[in-house]
Design a protein around this motif. Sequence first.
Motif, PDB file in Angstrom:
ATOM      1  N   LYS A   1      30.641  35.260  47.186  1.00 57.19           N
ATOM      2  CA  LYS A   1      30.656  34.092  48.661  1.00 57.19           C
ATOM      3  C   LYS A   1      29.248  33.226  47.950  1.00 57.19           C
ATOM      4  O   LYS A   1      29.381  31.844  48.427  1.00 57.19           O
ATOM      5  N   ALA A   2      28.284  33.878  47.238  1.00 56.00           N
ATOM      6  CA  ALA A   2      26.923  33.045  46.833  1.00 56.00           C
ATOM      7  C   ALA A   2      27.392  32.391  46.036  1.00 56.00           C
ATOM      8  O   ALA A   2      27.074  30.779  46.224  1.00 56.00           O
ATOM      9  N   ALA A   3      28.325  32.554  44.985  1.00 56.18           N
ATOM     10  CA  ALA A   3      28.567  31.882  43.511  1.00 56.18           C
ATOM     11  C   ALA A   3      29.919  30.836  43.997  1.00 56.18           C
ATOM     12  O   ALA A   3      29.396  29.591  43.943  1.00 56.18           O
ATOM     13  N   VAL A   4      30.488  30.661  45.244  1.00 57.09           N
ATOM     14  CA  VAL A   4      31.970  30.088  45.143  1.00 57.09           C
ATOM     15  C   VAL A   4      30.515  28.760  45.925  1.00 57.09           C
ATOM     16  O   VAL A   4      30.919  27.880  45.963  1.00 57.09           O
ATOM     17  N   ARG A   5      29.416  29.020  47.169  1.00 56.59           N
ATOM     18  CA  ARG A   5      28.863  28.280  47.282  1.00 56.59           C
ATOM     19  C   ARG A   5      28.255  26.651  46.373  1.00 56.59           C
ATOM     20  O   ARG A   5      27.759  25.940  46.871  1.00 56.59           O
ATOM     21  N   HIS A   6      27.371  28.269  45.092  1.00 56.28           N
ATOM     22  CA  HIS A   6      26.569  26.996  44.935  1.00 56.28           C
ATOM     23  C   HIS A   6      27.097  27.054  43.844  1.00 56.28           C
ATOM     24  O   HIS A   6      27.066  25.121  43.499  1.00 56.28           O
ATOM     25  N   LYS A   7      28.257  27.163  43.600  1.00 54.96           N
ATOM     26  CA  LYS A   7      29.058  26.472  42.018  1.00 54.96           C
ATOM     27  C   LYS A   7      29.876  25.388  42.650  1.00 54.96           C
ATOM     28  O   LYS A   7      30.378  24.296  42.927  1.00 54.96           O
TER      29      LYS A   7
ATOM     30  N   LEU B   1      37.901  42.881  50.081  1.00 53.40           N
ATOM     31  CA  LEU B   1      36.691  42.296  50.935  1.00 53.40           C
ATOM     32  C   LEU B   1      37.466  40.838  50.839  1.00 53.40           C
ATOM     33  O   LEU B   1      37.496  40.042  51.769  1.00 53.40           O
ATOM     34  N   LEU B   2      37.920  40.775  49.670  1.00 55.12           N
ATOM     35  CA  LEU B   2      37.875  39.303  49.561  1.00 55.12           C
ATOM     36  C   LEU B   2      39.699  38.620  50.185  1.00 55.12           C
ATOM     37  O   LEU B   2      39.554  38.225  50.590  1.00 55.12           O
ATOM     38  N   ALA B   3      40.242  39.388  49.796  1.00 55.18           N
ATOM     39  CA  ALA B   3      42.026  39.548  49.895  1.00 55.18           C
ATOM     40  C   ALA B   3      41.260  39.461  52.182  1.00 55.18           C
ATOM     41  O   ALA B   3      42.515  38.388  52.173  1.00 55.18           O
ATOM     42  N   ALA B   4      41.106  40.643  52.520  1.00 53.75           N
ATOM     43  CA  ALA B   4      40.663  39.810  53.944  1.00 53.75           C
ATOM     44  C   ALA B   4      40.396  38.748  54.388  1.00 53.75           C
ATOM     45  O   ALA B   4      40.654  38.399  55.600  1.00 53.75           O
ATOM     46  N   ASP B   5      39.614  37.730  53.272  1.00 60.11           N
ATOM     47  CA  ASP B   5      39.206  36.484  53.390  1.00 60.11           C
ATOM     48  C   ASP B   5      40.060  35.683  53.313  1.00 60.11           C
ATOM     49  O   ASP B   5      39.550  34.486  53.155  1.00 60.11           O
ATOM     50  N   GLY B   6      40.966  35.834  52.476  1.00 53.44           N
ATOM     51  CA  GLY B   6      42.278  34.805  52.521  1.00 53.44           C
ATOM     52  C   GLY B   6      42.268  34.423  50.545  1.00 53.44           C
ATOM     53  O   GLY B   6      43.130  33.264  50.482  1.00 53.44           O
ATOM     54  N   ALA B   7      41.445  34.702  49.851  1.00 53.63           N
ATOM     55  CA  ALA B   7      41.594  34.459  49.178  1.00 53.63           C
ATOM     56  C   ALA B   7      42.400  34.379  47.736  1.00 53.63           C
ATOM     57  O   ALA B   7      42.902  35.537  48.362  1.00 53.63           O
ATOM     58  N   LYS B   8      42.781  34.270  46.882  1.00 59.68           N
ATOM     59  CA  LYS B   8      43.917  33.727  46.038  1.00 59.68           C
ATOM     60  C   LYS B   8      43.692  35.251  45.063  1.00 59.68           C
ATOM     61  O   LYS B   8      42.549  35.029  44.450  1.00 59.68           O
ATOM     62  N   LEU B   9      44.181  36.541  45.274  1.00 63.66           N
ATOM     63  CA  LEU B   9      43.985  37.269  43.494  1.00 63.66           C
ATOM     64  C   LEU B   9      45.003  37.282  42.621  1.00 63.66           C
ATOM     65  O   LEU B   9      46.103  37.169  42.978  1.00 63.66           O
ATOM     66  N   THR B  10      44.913  37.627  41.329  1.00 63.73           N
ATOM     67  CA  THR B  10      45.223  37.466  40.255  1.00 63.73           C
ATOM     68  C   THR B  10      44.853  39.397  39.750  1.00 63.73           C
ATOM     69  O   THR B  10      43.064  39.400  39.579  1.00 63.73           O
ATOM     70  N   LEU B  11      45.152  40.799  39.551  1.00 62.06           N
ATOM     71  CA  LEU B  11      44.593  41.784  39.856  1.00 62.06           C
ATOM     72  C   LEU B  11      45.162  42.603  38.193  1.00 62.06           C
ATOM     73  O   LEU B  11      46.029  42.283  37.687  1.00 62.06           O
ATOM     74  N   SER B  12      43.377  42.732  37.602  1.00 61.73           N
ATOM     75  CA  SER B  12      44.167  43.387  36.576  1.00 61.73           C
ATOM     76  C   SER B  12      43.510  45.282  36.000  1.00 61.73           C
ATOM     77  O   SER B  12      42.350  44.941  36.512  1.00 61.73           O
ATOM     78  N   ASP B  13      44.006  45.736  35.107  1.00 63.42           N
ATOM     79  CA  ASP B  13      43.545  46.887  35.266  1.00 63.42           C
ATOM     80  C   ASP B  13      44.329  47.275  33.407  1.00 63.42           C
ATOM     81  O   ASP B  13      45.758  47.490  33.725  1.00 63.42           O
ATOM     82  N   ILE B  14      43.809  48.646  32.731  1.00 68.09           N
ATOM     83  CA  ILE B  14      44.433  49.241  31.971  1.00 68.09           C
ATOM     84  C   ILE B  14      45.071  50.033  32.255  1.00 68.09           C
ATOM     85  O   ILE B  14      46.349  50.595  31.375  1.00 68.09           O
ATOM     86  N   ARG B  15      45.331  50.551  33.778  1.00 68.51           N
ATOM     87  CA  ARG B  15      45.814  51.252  34.386  1.00 68.51           C
ATOM     88  C   ARG B  15      47.106  50.377  35.094  1.00 68.51           C
ATOM     89  O   ARG B  15      47.030  49.898  36.297  1.00 68.51           O
ATOM     90  N   GLU B  16      47.872  50.180  33.891  1.00 69.52           N
ATOM     91  CA  GLU B  16      48.764  48.714  35.002  1.00 69.52           C
ATOM     92  C   GLU B  16      49.662  49.624  36.556  1.00 69.52           C
ATOM     93  O   GLU B  16      49.598  48.150  37.254  1.00 69.52           O
TER      94      GLU B  16
END
Length: 355
Positions: free
Chosen positions: A162-168, A194-209
């Motif tokens: 959230k701090a980075a989003v404000r700064h950049k 936590l980001l989803a609860a704030d309404g962020a758009k998410l793309t997820l990735s993991d080696i364990r699909e």
Amino acid sequence: MTAFWTEPDFDDHEMVHFVRDAKAGLTAIIAVHSSHLGPGAGGTRFWHYPNPKDGLRDALRLSRGMSYKNAMAGLPMGGGKAVILADEARTKTPELLAAFGDAVEALGGRYVTAEDVGISEADMVAVAKRTQHVSGLPVEGEGAAGGDPGPFTAHGIYLGIKAAVRHKLGKDSVAGVHVAVQGTGSVGGGVARLLAADGAKLTLSDIREESANALAKELGAETVASEAVLSTPCDVLSPNALGAIFDDDTIPALQAEIVAGGANNQLARAGHGAKMFERGILYAPDYVINAGGIVSVASEYLARRDGTVCGRSDVLDRIGHIPTRLEEIWQESDASKTSPDVVADRMAQALIGRG
């Protein structure tokens, strides 16, 4: 491996302790980088390394990172790390954990251990039967500090993003901000929720699909293959898996304006932060943004050692200072035209008496 001082990641470490207990199946490395501010504190990594030198590299790099992390978080702790070199089957037995606990106890408090990759809260309970120099133990009492540090790490990263989003980006909210999250375990999954609860758009990735797919279904997010996440077009890339992922090949392929995540030692080598900076990508130094976990386990350990009380609210208050420290780094970076990783390193080195 005995000439560890010739390794490129050796940085005047105070102690590199090799442990071998063949009967218990234990091979481990415990490294203390600095005890300038207090005992070396950092988790234990349980991992299979086809080349044992990679385990030594991790112990050296991670312990140095813990020196910087603890100093920048304002903790009276030095930097340490342990690596247990697991076999290919990742065999973990009570005998192995007991032998590791004995090795930590033999150091007389120079090193304090806790959870890391491959090590659980239950494992720390087993280790605690053999040494008092351990943290990340189950919480005793409502509202008390302690337990799994993963959620605390995730909380700090969330605040840092959230701090980075404000700064950049000049935005006071992450609503609608596209965040690509690499790793959906305890930390990455916590950040995503936590980001989803704030309404962020998410793309997820993991080696364990299956892990990424399950979390995506829960949060209404999308997924991308693990080999493609670093080049995914997004506002924020949040790496929360293993380190050394940003190098000469991956940095040119980045399509994010911000890199802010919990993986340790994200930059493969010195100079890669400058390459990111030259591209105009805002980087949150990993050992600053991911300090929430060590704040929790250090607060727990110090309270138990000193016979005092430290509550969950106290830990969250201290984690709340992470965005302030990041903003200090970014402001100095902007003013000096120096990459944030170099700025952060200079600050940390001064705090541990090596500036």
